[in-house]
Design an enzyme around this catalytic site. Structure first.
Site, PDB file in Angstrom:
ATOM      1  N   GLY A  29       0.773  -1.405   0.241  1.00  0.00           N
ATOM      2  CA  GLY A  29       0.257  -0.450   0.305  1.00  0.00           C
ATOM      3  C   GLY A  29       0.758   1.130   0.168  1.00  0.00           C
ATOM      4  CE1 TYR A  31      -3.760 -14.169  -3.665  1.00  0.00           C
ATOM      5  CE2 TYR A  31      -5.355 -14.459  -5.596  1.00  0.00           C
ATOM      6  CZ  TYR A  31      -4.934 -13.828  -4.577  1.00  0.00           C
ATOM      7  OH  TYR A  31      -6.333 -13.078  -4.263  1.00  0.00           O
TER       8      TYR A  31
HETATM    9  N1  UFG Z   1      -0.620 -10.981 -19.003  1.00  0.00           N
HETATM   10  C1  UFG Z   1      -0.257 -10.610 -20.464  1.00  0.00           C
HETATM   11  N2  UFG Z   1       0.677  -9.727 -20.123  1.00  0.00           N
HETATM   12  C2  UFG Z   1       1.045  -8.831 -19.075  1.00  0.00           C
HETATM   13  C3  UFG Z   1       0.420  -8.904 -17.608  1.00  0.00           C
HETATM   14  C4  UFG Z   1      -0.595  -9.992 -17.829  1.00  0.00           C
HETATM   15  O1  UFG Z   1       0.195 -11.309 -20.853  1.00  0.00           O
HETATM   16  O2  UFG Z   1       2.423  -7.800 -18.506  1.00  0.00           O
HETATM   17  C5  UFG Z   1      -1.662 -12.036 -18.719  1.00  0.00           C
HETATM   18  C6  UFG Z   1      -1.638 -13.443 -17.796  1.00  0.00           C
HETATM   19  O3  UFG Z   1      -1.208 -14.174 -18.386  1.00  0.00           O
HETATM   20  C7  UFG Z   1      -3.418 -13.417 -17.708  1.00  0.00           C
HETATM   21  C8  UFG Z   1      -4.276 -12.177 -17.512  1.00  0.00           C
HETATM   22  O4  UFG Z   1      -2.834 -11.052 -18.448  1.00  0.00           O
HETATM   23  O5  UFG Z   1      -4.159 -14.178 -18.140  1.00  0.00           O
HETATM   24  C9  UFG Z   1      -4.772 -11.219 -16.703  1.00  0.00           C
HETATM   25  O6  UFG Z   1      -3.353 -10.972 -16.034  1.00  0.00           O
HETATM   26  P1  UFG Z   1      -3.361 -10.187 -14.617  1.00  0.00           P
HETATM   27  O7  UFG Z   1      -2.084 -10.422 -13.910  1.00  0.00           O
HETATM   28  O8  UFG Z   1      -3.315  -8.725 -14.596  1.00  0.00           O
HETATM   29  O9  UFG Z   1      -3.772 -10.950 -13.552  1.00  0.00           O
HETATM   30  P2  UFG Z   1      -4.454 -12.590 -12.552  1.00  0.00           P
HETATM   31  O10 UFG Z   1      -5.071 -12.664 -13.529  1.00  0.00           O
HETATM   32  O11 UFG Z   1      -3.103 -13.649 -13.328  1.00  0.00           O
HETATM   33  O12 UFG Z   1      -4.314 -12.207 -11.630  1.00  0.00           O
HETATM   34  C10 UFG Z   1      -5.182 -11.004 -11.051  1.00  0.00           C
HETATM   35  C11 UFG Z   1      -5.102 -10.635  -9.582  1.00  0.00           C
HETATM   36  C12 UFG Z   1      -5.255 -11.982  -8.457  1.00  0.00           C
HETATM   37  C13 UFG Z   1      -6.755 -12.620  -8.986  1.00  0.00           C
HETATM   38  C14 UFG Z   1      -6.648 -12.703  -9.987  1.00  0.00           C
HETATM   39  C15 UFG Z   1      -8.063 -13.499 -10.619  1.00  0.00           C
HETATM   40  O13 UFG Z   1      -3.547 -10.185  -9.312  1.00  0.00           O
HETATM   41  O14 UFG Z   1      -4.879 -11.399  -7.400  1.00  0.00           O
HETATM   42  O15 UFG Z   1      -6.744 -11.576 -10.936  1.00  0.00           O
HETATM   43  O16 UFG Z   1      -8.085 -13.905 -11.501  1.00  0.00           O
HETATM   44  F1  UFG Z   1      -6.975 -13.473  -8.050  1.00  0.00           F
END
Ligand code: UFG
Length: 323
Positions: free
Chosen positions: A36, A141
């Site tokens: 935060g 997680y």
């Molecule tokens: N992704 C990319 N490039 C990036 C970042 C992400 O291709 O630079 C992809 C990831 O592989 C994934 C999608 O975009 O397929 C979303 O990724 P995020 O990292 O934005 O989010 P996540 O789905 O991994 O995770 C988020 C939160 C978690 C939560 C989850 C629920 O970080 O805390 O959503 O789906 F649990």
């Protein structure tokens, strides 16, 4: 009501605190400021800096504030990082969370709203994901949040603690004041917007060979203000329960990048990379239960509106909270 927001200086906690204050509640924030930011603490709230690993510190905060309810946002929440450092996730999200629960029980706080996640489900057998699907997380997680959900059931049965666990899908967007600023940014939307701002040369697409129409992962992006509203509704519930929280729509990584290109009017350079470990191909929520039982309804149904609010915030605060 008087609400203690634990993790209230983080992305989701700060917007929830803002909405609670707008609705006339008293808000106290407890945060260790590792994820935060001090500048994300709404000036209308009281603030105490402390860490959930310190049982005394959270105990003192609760006995000083004497809240009617606690909202618990303080956790590590990165799927990828949890695949490299599971210990951090089990220690902080489960072990330190227990210090909070014990302090709550000791001070006889009646209610808890807990930030859970759709990552508890793992790749589902069917979509959309409703609450009856089995929880089979594929990353530490998700496993840590599932463990805490199970602990909550026991604390209800044994200590009578009433809780609502909200399983967020992909939180996105911003309010006028507060938005998404992680010190190490791994999330898709802020990464794409940093490319639009010229702060990063390109955005990676992690995996282009998934069994989805364009080969990239699909997520249900939900606006942070819609999430915040669900927390306020959860305060009014008398029972303990679990609710999935998303819009019911899904967008692929490529769709997010294309939409951001359209909204910002900037070119978004991409580079295709291998899959990121721990990523399920598709996650889409059924939020029927919370709509039916708590009367929640998302106001932001389109990805355009979500990205537009995030873009406004990133333009207004190009270096985020500046710390
Ligand atoms: N992704 C990319 N490039 C990036 C970042 C992400 O291709 O630079 C992809 C990831 O592989 C994934 C999608 O975009 O397929 C979303 O990724 P995020 O990292 O934005 O989010 P996540 O789905 O991994 O995770 C988020 C939160 C978690 C939560 C989850 C629920 O970080 O805390 O959503 O789906 F649990």
């Amino acid at each position: 009501m008087k609400i203690l927001v634990v993790g209230g200086a983080g992305y989701i906690g700060s917007v929830c605190a803002e909405l609670l204050l707008n609705e006339g509640h008293d808000v106290a924030i407890f945060d260790n400021l590792t994820e935060g930011h001090r500048a994300a603490v709404d000036p209308r709230a009281t603030f105490s800096e402390g860490d959930l690993s310190d049982r005394q510190s959270i105990g003192a905060a609760i006995s000083t504030v004497r809240p009617d309810a606690v909202m618990h946002f303080a956790a590590n929440a990165l799927v990828g990082e949890s695949m490299e450092n599971p210990s951090k996730y089990f220690r902080n999200n489960v072990g330190n969370g227990l210090n909070l629960l014990d302090a709550i029980v000791e001070s006889r706080v009646a209610r808890l709203v807990f930030s859970s996640t759709c990552a508890i489900f793992g790749p589902p057998d069917r979509l959309p994901i409703d609450e009856t699907l089995p929880a089979q997380p594929i990353n530490p997680y998700g496993e840590s949040k599932l463990a805490f959900e199970k602990i909550l059931r026991w604390y209800d049965q044994i200590h009578g603690l009433k809780f609502i666990a909200l399983r967020y899908f992909n939180a996105a967007g911003a309010s006028e004041k507060f938005g998404e600023d992680h010190r190490v940014e791994t999330h898709l939307i802020p990464n794409v917007l940093q490319v639009a701002l010229g702060q990063k040369p390109e955005v990676a697409i992690f995996g282009t060979d998934y069994e989805t129409p364009d080969g990239t992962c699909i997520r249900d992006y939900i606006h942070i203000l819609d999430l915040a509203r669900a927390h306020i509704l959860a305060l009014g519930s008398k029972k303990s329960d679990f609710y999935n929280l998303g819009t019911g729509g899904g967008s692929s990584v490529r769709e997010v990048i294309d939409t951001a290109g359209k909204i910002t009017g900037r070119k978004i350079n991409v580079v295709e990379k291998p899959r990121r470990p721990g990523d399920p191909p598709r996650l889409i929520a059924s939020s029927e239960k919370i709509q039916r039982e708590l009367g929640w309804k998302p106001q932001f149904q389109s990805l355009d509106a979500i990205i537009e609010s995030a873009w406004k915030w990133h333009q207004k605060f190009p270096t985020g909270y500046g710390d």
